[in-house]
Scaffold this active site. Sequence first.
Site, PDB file in Angstrom:
ATOM      1  N   HIS A 246      -3.547   4.094  14.927  1.00 25.78           N
ATOM      2  CA  HIS A 246      -4.946   4.273  14.022  1.00 25.78           C
ATOM      3  C   HIS A 246      -4.952   3.210  12.910  1.00 25.78           C
ATOM      4  CE1 HIS A 246      -2.352   7.309  12.439  1.00 25.78           C
ATOM      5  NE2 HIS A 246      -2.722   7.058  11.211  1.00 25.78           N
TER       6      HIS A 246
ATOM      7  N   HIS B  65      -1.247   2.112  11.765  1.00 24.46           N
ATOM      8  CA  HIS B  65      -0.003   3.341  11.627  1.00 24.46           C
ATOM      9  C   HIS B  65       0.089   3.936  12.902  1.00 24.46           C
ATOM     10  CE1 HIS B  65       1.591   6.817   9.084  1.00 24.46           C
ATOM     11  NE2 HIS B  65       2.293   6.070   9.709  1.00 24.46           N
TER      12      HIS B  65
ATOM     13  N   HIS C 239       0.832  -1.163  -0.129  1.00 23.83           N
ATOM     14  CA  HIS C 239       0.099  -0.048   0.172  1.00 23.83           C
ATOM     15  C   HIS C 239       0.759   1.230  -0.088  1.00 23.83           C
ATOM     16  CE1 HIS C 239      -2.891   3.021   1.245  1.00 23.83           C
ATOM     17  NE2 HIS C 239      -3.743   2.086   1.152  1.00 23.83           N
TER      18      HIS C 239
ATOM     19  N   HIS D 111      -6.130  11.808  14.637  1.00 22.94           N
ATOM     20  CA  HIS D 111      -5.263  11.069  15.101  1.00 22.94           C
ATOM     21  C   HIS D 111      -4.042  11.847  15.248  1.00 22.94           C
ATOM     22  CE1 HIS D 111      -7.956   8.058  12.450  1.00 22.94           C
ATOM     23  NE2 HIS D 111      -8.349   7.967  13.909  1.00 22.94           N
TER      24      HIS D 111
ATOM     25  N   GLU E 262      -2.944  13.594  12.026  1.00 21.67           N
ATOM     26  CA  GLU E 262      -3.757  13.473  10.791  1.00 21.67           C
ATOM     27  C   GLU E 262      -5.295  13.940  11.130  1.00 21.67           C
ATOM     28  OE1 GLU E 262      -3.297   9.426   9.453  1.00 21.67           O
ATOM     29  OE2 GLU E 262      -1.131   9.633   9.333  1.00 21.67           O
TER      30      GLU E 262
END
Length: 461
Positions: A377, A341, A298, A371, A347
Site C-alpha cells: 500500500h 510499504h 518520513h 491493508h 492496518e
Amino acid sequence: MEEEKKKLEELKYQSGFGNHFSSEAIAGALPLDQNSPLICPYCLYAEQISGTSFTSPRKLNQRSWLYRIKPSVTHEPFKPRVPAHKKLVSEFDSSNSRTNPTQLRWRAEDIPESATDFVDGLYTICGAGSSFLRHGFAIHMYVANKGMKDSAFCNADGDFLLVPQVGRLWIDTECGRLLVSPGEIAVIPQGFRFSVDLPDGKSRGYVAEIYGAHFQLPDLGPIGANGLAAPRDFLAPTAWFEDALRPDYTIIQKFGGELFTAKQDFSPFNVVAWHGNYVPYKYDLQKFCPYNTVLLDHADPSINTVLTAPTDKPGVALLDFVIFPPRWLVAEHTFRPPYYHRNCMSEFMGLIYGAYEAKADGFLPGGASLHSCMTPHGPDTTTYEATIARVNAMGPSKLTGTMAFMFESALIPRVCHWALESPFLDHDYYQCWIGLKSHFSRIDLNKTNAEPTEKEPRASV
C-alpha cells in the site's frame, strides 16, 4: 434546547489517565476508611467492578467500587435478543468471515432513514481472535439516527474505543456522563453499562474492540517525559445518578458476540458515588502533541500512537490507535507523504474529516480502508506525481483541516461476509495505483539536478 443546556452546565470531568479517581454526586456518599462497610452511607449498596484478575500486578490492576441505589444483579434472567443482531462477531472463523489479502476500501455508509439506535446500527467489518479465548480484536462501524430509549448496552466481550465521525454522542455510564464530539474519542471498558443518545439527531463512526487487554499510553522512549497524548488531557466522568422507577428497562448484553436482554425496573445509572481506576474516559484528538522528522526522511506512523493495547511480546500491539493530525512537514530532499510499504502488521484506516495526505481521491470522511499483513500500500498515483513534480519547490508546509486515524494490529484480520458484499465496497480501489509508471533512468537525476556547492576546506591538523 433548555434540557440540553442544563445537561451541559452540569457536565463536569476529572482529569488524568489511569488515575485512582473518586467522585460523589451527594457529599458523604463515599465510605470512609473501607470499601464495603456493613451499612454504606445513605444505605447504598457497595459493588465492585473488576477489569483485571484480582491477582494482576498492582501496576496493571484495574477495579472500581460503585455505591448504588440498587445493585446491578437485580434483573430478570437474560434471554436471546429478538430479533437477533446478525452482524456482530466476536469469534472469527469461516462461518462469518473470510481472509482476503487484497487492498480494500469502503465509502461512507449512508445513515438510514428508518429508526436505528447505536446498538442496531453497530456492525462488524473485520477482526481476529476470539472473545472466548480473551485474545483478539474486532473493528466495527455504526450508523444511527435515534438515541437508546429505556435501554443500556453492556459489552462483556471487551473494551470499546468509539470514534464518532458525524454527530455527537451523549453517553450515560455508571460512572457519569460523557459528551463526545467528532474529533474526540471515548473508551468504554469491558462490563460497564452505558446508553447512547444523539443530540444532533444522526451519528456515524468507528469502533475498535479489544479482548483480554486494556488500552494504555505508549512508552515515550527517547522522546522523553512529554509529548504525544498527555495524561492530563484524558477526562473521566463525575458521579451522576437517576433515582426513579423505570418499568421494563432493558439491559442489552453482548456476550460472545451475541446479544441478550434482561428486564429490570430501574435505571442502571443509579451510582451515587464511586472510586477506583477502572472507568470510562474521553480524549480530544486536537490536544495530541505530534512529533515529526525535522531534517530528512518520513517518520514511521508509530510516532503518532495515541493509545496501545500491548501483547505479551515487547513492542508488538494487539491494537494501536494512531492518528494523522494537522502538523508541519519540513523534511528536506524527502518524499513527504507516507512511503510505500508492506507491513507485518495489519492496518485499518478511517477519516474523521478533511483529506488524507496519501490519497488525493476516493478516501472520504466516513470511509475506511484495510491493508492486511504484507499487502502493499502507499500513496496513489495522483499524490506521487504531484509530490515529485514539486522537487524544486519543497519548502515547509502545514497539513491543516484533517484528522485520519489507523487501528493497527499484529493479528491478521478476517473480513466479514457482509463487508465484502457491501454496496459501499470500492471495487475500483486498486485503480488508484495502476497509473504508477516507471521513472527509472540510468542517469541519476539527483546528481544532475544538485546545486553546485563550494568544496569545503580540509581541516588542518
